[in-house]
Design a protein around this motif. Structure first.
Motif, PDB file in Angstrom:
ATOM      1  N   ASP A   1      10.703  13.883  -5.819  1.00  0.00           N
ATOM      2  CA  ASP A   1      10.997  12.455  -5.852  1.00  0.00           C
ATOM      3  C   ASP A   1       9.822  11.657  -6.410  1.00  0.00           C
ATOM      4  OD1 ASP A   1      13.496  12.866  -4.612  1.00  0.00           O
ATOM      5  OD2 ASP A   1      12.549  12.861  -2.635  1.00  0.00           O
ATOM      6  N   PRO A   2      10.034  10.933  -7.522  1.00  0.00           N
ATOM      7  CA  PRO A   2       8.954  10.104  -8.050  1.00  0.00           C
ATOM      8  C   PRO A   2       8.779   8.867  -7.168  1.00  0.00           C
ATOM      9  CG  PRO A   2      10.950   9.745  -9.324  1.00  0.00           C
ATOM     10  CD  PRO A   2      11.252  10.849  -8.330  1.00  0.00           C
ATOM     11  N   VAL A   3       7.556   8.580  -6.792  1.00  0.00           N
ATOM     12  CA  VAL A   3       7.278   7.399  -5.962  1.00  0.00           C
ATOM     13  C   VAL A   3       6.118   6.603  -6.548  1.00  0.00           C
ATOM     14  CG1 VAL A   3       8.160   8.429  -3.817  1.00  0.00           C
ATOM     15  CG2 VAL A   3       5.740   8.650  -4.384  1.00  0.00           C
ATOM     16  N   VAL A   4       6.068   5.333  -6.171  1.00  0.00           N
ATOM     17  CA  VAL A   4       4.965   4.453  -6.526  1.00  0.00           C
ATOM     18  C   VAL A   4       4.297   4.040  -5.219  1.00  0.00           C
ATOM     19  CG1 VAL A   4       4.268   2.308  -7.654  1.00  0.00           C
ATOM     20  CG2 VAL A   4       6.229   3.573  -8.513  1.00  0.00           C
ATOM     21  N   VAL A   5       2.985   4.186  -5.161  1.00  0.00           N
ATOM     22  CA  VAL A   5       2.194   3.786  -3.997  1.00  0.00           C
ATOM     23  C   VAL A   5       1.443   2.518  -4.419  1.00  0.00           C
ATOM     24  CG1 VAL A   5       0.480   4.526  -2.303  1.00  0.00           C
ATOM     25  CG2 VAL A   5       1.904   6.234  -3.465  1.00  0.00           C
ATOM     26  N   VAL A   6       1.595   1.441  -3.638  1.00  0.00           N
ATOM     27  CA  VAL A   6       1.071   0.143  -4.070  1.00  0.00           C
ATOM     28  C   VAL A   6       0.283  -0.531  -2.950  1.00  0.00           C
ATOM     29  CG1 VAL A   6       1.671  -2.094  -5.074  1.00  0.00           C
ATOM     30  CG2 VAL A   6       3.175  -0.133  -5.461  1.00  0.00           C
ATOM     31  N   ARG A   7      -0.890  -1.052  -3.309  1.00  0.00           N
ATOM     32  CA  ARG A   7      -1.673  -1.872  -2.375  1.00  0.00           C
ATOM     33  C   ARG A   7      -1.010  -3.251  -2.324  1.00  0.00           C
ATOM     34  NH1 ARG A   7      -5.234  -0.522   1.296  1.00  0.00           N
ATOM     35  NH2 ARG A   7      -6.283   0.772  -0.218  1.00  0.00           N
ATOM     36  N   GLN A   8      -0.723  -3.702  -1.104  1.00  0.00           N
ATOM     37  CA  GLN A   8      -0.061  -4.980  -0.904  1.00  0.00           C
ATOM     38  C   GLN A   8      -1.080  -6.129  -0.856  1.00  0.00           C
ATOM     39  OE1 GLN A   8       3.605  -4.976  -0.679  1.00  0.00           O
ATOM     40  NE2 GLN A   8       2.861  -3.092  -1.653  1.00  0.00           N
TER      41      GLN A   8
ATOM     42  N   GLY B   1      -2.262  -3.926   3.073  1.00  0.00           N
ATOM     43  CA  GLY B   1      -1.460  -2.781   3.485  1.00  0.00           C
ATOM     44  C   GLY B   1      -1.069  -1.918   2.290  1.00  0.00           C
ATOM     45  N   VAL B   2      -0.370  -0.844   2.576  1.00  0.00           N
ATOM     46  CA  VAL B   2       0.082   0.076   1.534  1.00  0.00           C
ATOM     47  C   VAL B   2       1.570   0.317   1.719  1.00  0.00           C
ATOM     48  CG1 VAL B   2      -0.107   2.430   0.638  1.00  0.00           C
ATOM     49  CG2 VAL B   2      -2.162   1.222   1.390  1.00  0.00           C
ATOM     50  N   LYS B   3       2.303   0.259   0.633  1.00  0.00           N
ATOM     51  CA  LYS B   3       3.724   0.613   0.648  1.00  0.00           C
ATOM     52  C   LYS B   3       3.971   1.621  -0.457  1.00  0.00           C
ATOM     53  CE  LYS B   3       5.669  -3.437   2.785  1.00  0.00           C
ATOM     54  NZ  LYS B   3       6.712  -4.431   2.754  1.00  0.00           N
ATOM     55  N   ALA B   4       5.023   2.395  -0.269  1.00  0.00           N
ATOM     56  CA  ALA B   4       5.451   3.349  -1.293  1.00  0.00           C
ATOM     57  C   ALA B   4       6.970   3.286  -1.362  1.00  0.00           C
ATOM     58  CB  ALA B   4       4.982   4.759  -0.946  1.00  0.00           C
TER      59      ALA B   4
END
Length: 177
Positions: A70-77, A81-84
């Motif tokens: 599964d391709p995911v994107v991990v992003v600094r909010q 915080g961090v969301k993916a």
């Protein structure tokens, strides 16, 4: 994939493992049924490493990676915080992020221009009314990785909402991190 039989795949995996000799048959590495079983029972249920905090230091910094297939994107909010979330538009499945890493204000699908914010929420639909009527944006956001854990600078994600808490999952291995 149709016709997958998890029980048959488990039996096949058991048949190629020789516990007395401590060996496993080479077919374990190429058999599609064993591969599918491994994806379903390991990669969709355990905590997987996503990124290191230093790779996404500032709000909007992102890293594209995978959880199993599964391709995911991990992003600094913006709040630190961090969301993916799954790196796919919910409308037509196109990639939202086509770069390996970088900084973004949002992610835009190249198919119809749907816009997702840093948390994966759908925030823009070009020509919404004439093309689609009223779109329930809460229902069409990117699929989030439901569980994120941050531990000593490491960021992990898990698709399984019933998996143990991350520190419980690590158990005695936490010492080595």
């Amino acid at each position: 994939m149709t016709g997958f039989d998890a029980d048959a795949a488990r039996e096949k995996a058991r048949s190629i493992f020789d516990s007395d000799a401590g060996t496993i048959g080479a077919s374990a590495y190429v058999d599609p049924d064993i591969y599918r079983l491994e994806m379903d029972t390991v990669f969709r249920r355990c905590w997987l490493f996503l990124a290191h905090e230093t790779q996404i230091r500032n709000p909007g910094d992102f890293l594209a990676t995978y959880m199993g297939e599964d391709p995911v994107v991990v992003v600094r909010q913006k709040d630190g915080g961090v969301k993916a979330f799954l790196n796919q538009c919910r409308h037509r499945g196109m990639r939202l992020c086509r770069s390996d890493a970088g900084k973004a204000r949002n992610f835009t699908c190249v198919y119809h221009g749907w816009v997702y914010d840093l948390g994966g929420e759908l925030v823009g639909v070009p020509l919404e009314e004439p093309a689609y009527g009223k779109v329930d944006r809460t229902a069409w956001g990117a699929r989030p990785v439901p569980r994120i854990a941050r531990y000593k600078g490491l960021i992990f994600g898990c698709w399984d909402e019933d998996a143990p808490e991350f520190t419980d999952y690590l158990g005695d291995a936490a010492f080595y991190l």
